[in-house]
Design a protein around this motif. Structure first.
Motif, PDB file in Angstrom:
ATOM      1  N   ALA A   1      -1.774   8.437  -5.117  1.00 42.28           N
ATOM      2  CA  ALA A   1      -0.592   8.047  -4.341  1.00 42.28           C
ATOM      3  C   ALA A   1      -0.543   6.551  -4.063  1.00 42.28           C
ATOM      4  CB  ALA A   1      -0.550   8.824  -3.026  1.00 42.28           C
ATOM      5  N   THR A   2      -1.667   5.956  -3.676  1.00 46.27           N
ATOM      6  CA  THR A   2      -1.647   4.536  -3.320  1.00 46.27           C
ATOM      7  C   THR A   2      -1.355   3.658  -4.532  1.00 46.27           C
ATOM      8  OG1 THR A   2      -4.072   4.441  -3.544  1.00 46.27           O
ATOM      9  CG2 THR A   2      -3.185   4.830  -1.345  1.00 46.27           C
ATOM     10  N   LEU A   3      -1.840   4.069  -5.699  1.00 44.44           N
ATOM     11  CA  LEU A   3      -1.548   3.297  -6.915  1.00 44.44           C
ATOM     12  C   LEU A   3      -0.097   3.497  -7.337  1.00 44.44           C
ATOM     13  CD1 LEU A   3      -4.803   3.933  -8.991  1.00 44.44           C
ATOM     14  CD2 LEU A   3      -4.197   1.896  -7.662  1.00 44.44           C
ATOM     15  N   TRP A   4       0.382   4.723  -7.256  1.00 42.45           N
ATOM     16  CA  TRP A   4       1.750   5.020  -7.661  1.00 42.45           C
ATOM     17  C   TRP A   4       2.757   4.249  -6.816  1.00 42.45           C
ATOM     18  CZ3 TRP A   4       5.904   7.901  -5.430  1.00 42.45           C
ATOM     19  CH2 TRP A   4       6.921   8.254  -6.344  1.00 42.45           C
ATOM     20  N   LEU A   5       2.486   4.099  -5.525  1.00 43.11           N
ATOM     21  CA  LEU A   5       3.407   3.380  -4.636  1.00 43.11           C
ATOM     22  C   LEU A   5       3.470   1.875  -4.926  1.00 43.11           C
ATOM     23  CD1 LEU A   5       2.699   5.065  -1.182  1.00 43.11           C
ATOM     24  CD2 LEU A   5       4.725   5.352  -2.632  1.00 43.11           C
ATOM     25  N   GLN A   6       2.574   1.386  -5.758  1.00 43.90           N
ATOM     26  CA  GLN A   6       2.610  -0.027  -6.122  1.00 43.90           C
ATOM     27  C   GLN A   6       3.451  -0.270  -7.380  1.00 43.90           C
ATOM     28  OE1 GLN A   6      -1.409  -1.876  -5.859  1.00 43.90           O
ATOM     29  NE2 GLN A   6      -1.976  -0.037  -4.710  1.00 43.90           N
TER      30      GLN A   6
ATOM     31  N   VAL B   1      -0.553   3.979   2.944  1.00 42.66           N
ATOM     32  CA  VAL B   1       0.647   4.490   2.285  1.00 42.66           C
ATOM     33  C   VAL B   1       1.907   4.204   3.115  1.00 42.66           C
ATOM     34  CG1 VAL B   1      -0.596   6.214   0.947  1.00 42.66           C
ATOM     35  CG2 VAL B   1       0.361   6.848   3.171  1.00 42.66           C
ATOM     36  N   CYS B   2       1.782   4.208   4.438  1.00 42.17           N
ATOM     37  CA  CYS B   2       2.952   3.888   5.272  1.00 42.17           C
ATOM     38  C   CYS B   2       3.405   2.453   5.031  1.00 42.17           C
ATOM     39  CB  CYS B   2       2.637   4.110   6.751  1.00 42.17           C
ATOM     40  SG  CYS B   2       2.453   5.858   7.200  1.00 42.17           S
ATOM     41  N   HIS B   3       2.450   1.544   4.932  1.00 48.70           N
ATOM     42  CA  HIS B   3       2.768   0.139   4.662  1.00 48.70           C
ATOM     43  C   HIS B   3       3.427  -0.004   3.284  1.00 48.70           C
ATOM     44  CE1 HIS B   3       2.306  -4.234   4.419  1.00 48.70           C
ATOM     45  NE2 HIS B   3       1.784  -4.044   3.224  1.00 48.70           N
ATOM     46  N   LEU B   4       2.873   0.676   2.278  1.00 50.79           N
ATOM     47  CA  LEU B   4       3.429   0.565   0.926  1.00 50.79           C
ATOM     48  C   LEU B   4       4.837   1.152   0.853  1.00 50.79           C
ATOM     49  CD1 LEU B   4       0.249   1.509  -1.164  1.00 50.79           C
ATOM     50  CD2 LEU B   4       1.354  -0.735  -1.060  1.00 50.79           C
ATOM     51  N   LEU B   5       5.068   2.263   1.527  1.00 54.19           N
ATOM     52  CA  LEU B   5       6.400   2.865   1.529  1.00 54.19           C
ATOM     53  C   LEU B   5       7.439   1.905   2.093  1.00 54.19           C
ATOM     54  CD1 LEU B   5       5.510   6.451   2.785  1.00 54.19           C
ATOM     55  CD2 LEU B   5       6.667   5.948   0.626  1.00 54.19           C
TER      56      LEU B   5
ATOM     57  N   GLN C   1       7.140  -1.530   2.676  1.00 52.11           N
ATOM     58  CA  GLN C   1       7.216  -2.864   2.082  1.00 52.11           C
ATOM     59  C   GLN C   1       7.707  -2.864   0.637  1.00 52.11           C
ATOM     60  OE1 GLN C   1       6.771  -5.692   3.848  1.00 52.11           O
ATOM     61  NE2 GLN C   1       6.531  -4.307   5.596  1.00 52.11           N
ATOM     62  N   ASN C   2       7.509  -1.770  -0.076  1.00 53.42           N
ATOM     63  CA  ASN C   2       7.817  -1.759  -1.513  1.00 53.42           C
ATOM     64  C   ASN C   2       9.146  -1.099  -1.864  1.00 53.42           C
ATOM     65  OD1 ASN C   2       5.386  -3.008  -1.702  1.00 53.42           O
ATOM     66  ND2 ASN C   2       4.384  -1.466  -2.967  1.00 53.42           N
ATOM     67  N   GLY C   3       9.940  -0.749  -0.838  1.00 51.95           N
ATOM     68  CA  GLY C   3      11.291  -0.275  -1.111  1.00 51.95           C
ATOM     69  C   GLY C   3      11.431   1.198  -1.427  1.00 51.95           C
ATOM     70  N   TRP C   4      10.503   2.025  -0.935  1.00 47.36           N
ATOM     71  CA  TRP C   4      10.553   3.455  -1.222  1.00 47.36           C
ATOM     72  C   TRP C   4      11.415   4.242  -0.237  1.00 47.36           C
ATOM     73  CZ3 TRP C   4       8.813   5.283  -5.701  1.00 47.36           C
ATOM     74  CH2 TRP C   4       7.860   4.540  -6.414  1.00 47.36           C
ATOM     75  N   LEU C   5      11.860   3.616   0.836  1.00 44.89           N
ATOM     76  CA  LEU C   5      12.577   4.339   1.885  1.00 44.89           C
ATOM     77  C   LEU C   5      14.035   3.905   1.971  1.00 44.89           C
ATOM     78  CD1 LEU C   5       9.870   4.109   4.687  1.00 44.89           C
ATOM     79  CD2 LEU C   5      10.341   6.056   3.177  1.00 44.89           C
ATOM     80  N   ALA C   6      14.928   4.882   1.957  1.00 44.52           N
ATOM     81  CA  ALA C   6      16.346   4.599   2.154  1.00 44.52           C
ATOM     82  C   ALA C   6      16.594   4.253   3.618  1.00 44.52           C
ATOM     83  CB  ALA C   6      17.171   5.822   1.767  1.00 44.52           C
ATOM     84  N   ASP C   7      17.704   3.571   3.891  1.00 49.44           N
ATOM     85  CA  ASP C   7      18.102   3.336   5.279  1.00 49.44           C
ATOM     86  C   ASP C   7      18.287   4.687   5.969  1.00 49.44           C
ATOM     87  OD1 ASP C   7      18.120   0.633   4.799  1.00 49.44           O
ATOM     88  OD2 ASP C   7      20.285   0.503   4.509  1.00 49.44           O
ATOM     89  N   GLY C   8      17.698   4.844   7.140  1.00 49.07           N
ATOM     90  CA  GLY C   8      17.818   6.106   7.854  1.00 49.07           C
ATOM     91  C   GLY C   8      16.937   7.215   7.317  1.00 49.07           C
ATOM     92  N   ALA C   9      15.933   6.853   6.503  1.00 51.90           N
ATOM     93  CA  ALA C   9      15.030   7.873   5.948  1.00 51.90           C
ATOM     94  C   ALA C   9      14.241   8.556   7.063  1.00 51.90           C
ATOM     95  CB  ALA C   9      14.068   7.227   4.952  1.00 51.90           C
ATOM     96  N   LEU C  10      13.880   9.808   6.807  1.00 50.05           N
ATOM     97  CA  LEU C  10      12.998  10.562   7.699  1.00 50.05           C
ATOM     98  C   LEU C  10      11.626  10.653   7.053  1.00 50.05           C
ATOM     99  CD1 LEU C  10      15.465  13.407   8.674  1.00 50.05           C
ATOM    100  CD2 LEU C  10      14.562  11.669  10.233  1.00 50.05           C
TER     101      LEU C  10
ATOM    102  N   ALA D   1      -7.236   8.483  15.137  1.00 48.26           N
ATOM    103  CA  ALA D   1      -6.358   7.609  15.919  1.00 48.26           C
ATOM    104  C   ALA D   1      -4.999   7.507  15.223  1.00 48.26           C
ATOM    105  CB  ALA D   1      -6.980   6.228  16.033  1.00 48.26           C
ATOM    106  N   PRO D   2      -3.916   7.395  15.980  1.00 48.24           N
ATOM    107  CA  PRO D   2      -2.601   7.218  15.358  1.00 48.24           C
ATOM    108  C   PRO D   2      -2.596   5.974  14.475  1.00 48.24           C
ATOM    109  CG  PRO D   2      -2.380   7.674  17.700  1.00 48.24           C
ATOM    110  CD  PRO D   2      -3.840   7.436  17.443  1.00 48.24           C
ATOM    111  N   PRO D   3      -2.028   6.048  13.281  1.00 47.84           N
ATOM    112  CA  PRO D   3      -2.024   4.881  12.391  1.00 47.84           C
ATOM    113  C   PRO D   3      -1.044   3.820  12.874  1.00 47.84           C
ATOM    114  CG  PRO D   3      -0.722   6.652  11.446  1.00 47.84           C
ATOM    115  CD  PRO D   3      -1.356   7.217  12.674  1.00 47.84           C
ATOM    116  N   ALA D   4      -1.310   2.584  12.498  1.00 48.83           N
ATOM    117  CA  ALA D   4      -0.347   1.513  12.752  1.00 48.83           C
ATOM    118  C   ALA D   4       0.833   1.720  11.811  1.00 48.83           C
ATOM    119  CB  ALA D   4      -1.005   0.154  12.489  1.00 48.83           C
ATOM    120  N   LEU D   5       2.034   1.753  12.370  1.00 50.42           N
ATOM    121  CA  LEU D   5       3.222   2.068  11.575  1.00 50.42           C
ATOM    122  C   LEU D   5       4.211   0.910  11.604  1.00 50.42           C
ATOM    123  CD1 LEU D   5       3.789   5.748  12.767  1.00 50.42           C
ATOM    124  CD2 LEU D   5       2.746   4.990  10.619  1.00 50.42           C
ATOM    125  N   PRO D   6       5.099   0.838  10.611  1.00 48.72           N
ATOM    126  CA  PRO D   6       6.126  -0.211  10.601  1.00 48.72           C
ATOM    127  C   PRO D   6       6.980  -0.161  11.865  1.00 48.72           C
ATOM    128  CG  PRO D   6       6.008   0.875   8.463  1.00 48.72           C
ATOM    129  CD  PRO D   6       5.145   1.669   9.384  1.00 48.72           C
TER     130      PRO D   6
END
Length: 205
Positions: free
Chosen positions: A118-123, A146-150, A152-161, A171-176
């Motif tokens: 997954a981490t390689l594919w998101l790049q 993976v949250c950072h890659l999603l 920063q690399n344009g994998w999420l549409a505006d308003g994505a869930l 611990a809760p991950p650091a999120l965008p």
């Protein structure tokens, strides 16, 4: 939640393959084989039902990404509920093979299986998704990456869930900053949340 990766509910006893059940939609009640892979944790029906109650108004005609697909329990459930397209990313060859067979059993051409880390594919080259499922192997600290890659690399549409699942003790991950928590629940040793990616006006940033 349990699914095919490292550390979801343990694999089927005595080397026997198990099944994942589709809860609702066009294939309601169908049971599909799950490959006996070490650490496979298919999402429990209880958790899955809660998730899809949250998502019920949002699934139809969406493009979905099941990033650590495993058994495909989440991605195939979304497909059954009329998501327009689902991408299932799974690095284990046996699990990916079973996903392809299950799609053939369902007669669906609206999903594709990507056998990759997954981490390689998101790049790679990105295309935006409306709904993303993140249920990585436990105790490997994959969510922050993976949250950072999603984001920063344009994998999420505006308003994505974005659906996240992690072990209770983690611990809760650091999120965008653009990800807003809208649902939060715990079941046993699993914590799971739903986030909305807000559109941030650059003039307001």
């Amino acid at each position: 939640m349990p699914r095919a990766k490292t550390s979801r509910n343990s694999p089927s006893p005595q080397g026997k393959n198990g099944f994942v059940r589709i809860i609702s939609g066009q294939w309601r009640g169908r049971k599909l084989p799950v490959r006996d892979v070490e650490g496979l944790r298919p999402t429990t029906d209880r958790v899955k039902e809660t998730i899809f109650n949250w998502l019920a108004p949002h699934i139809r005609d969406t493009r979905c990404l099941d990033l650590f697909a495993g058994s495909g329990g989440l991605g195939l459930e979304a497909l059954s509920r009329y998501a327009s397209q689902v991408t299932l990313v799974e690095r284990d060859r046996g699990a990916a093979d079973q996903l392809r067979k299950n799609l053939a059993l369902l007669g669906s051409q609206a999903a594709d299986v990507v056998e990759a880390d997954a981490t390689l594919w998101l790049q790679g080259a990105a295309r935006p998704y409306d709904l993303v499922f993140l249920d990585p192997p436990f105790r490997q600290e994959l969510l922050p990456t993976v949250c950072h890659l999603l984001e920063q690399n344009g994998w999420l549409a505006d308003g994505a869930l974005i659906y996240l699942e992690r072990e209770k003790e983690a611990a809760p991950p650091a999120l965008p900053a653009s990800w807003q928590l809208i649902k939060d629940k715990q079941a046993g040793q699993v914590c799971y949340q739903l986030y909305l990616r807000e559109v941030i006006d650059e003039k307001d940033a």
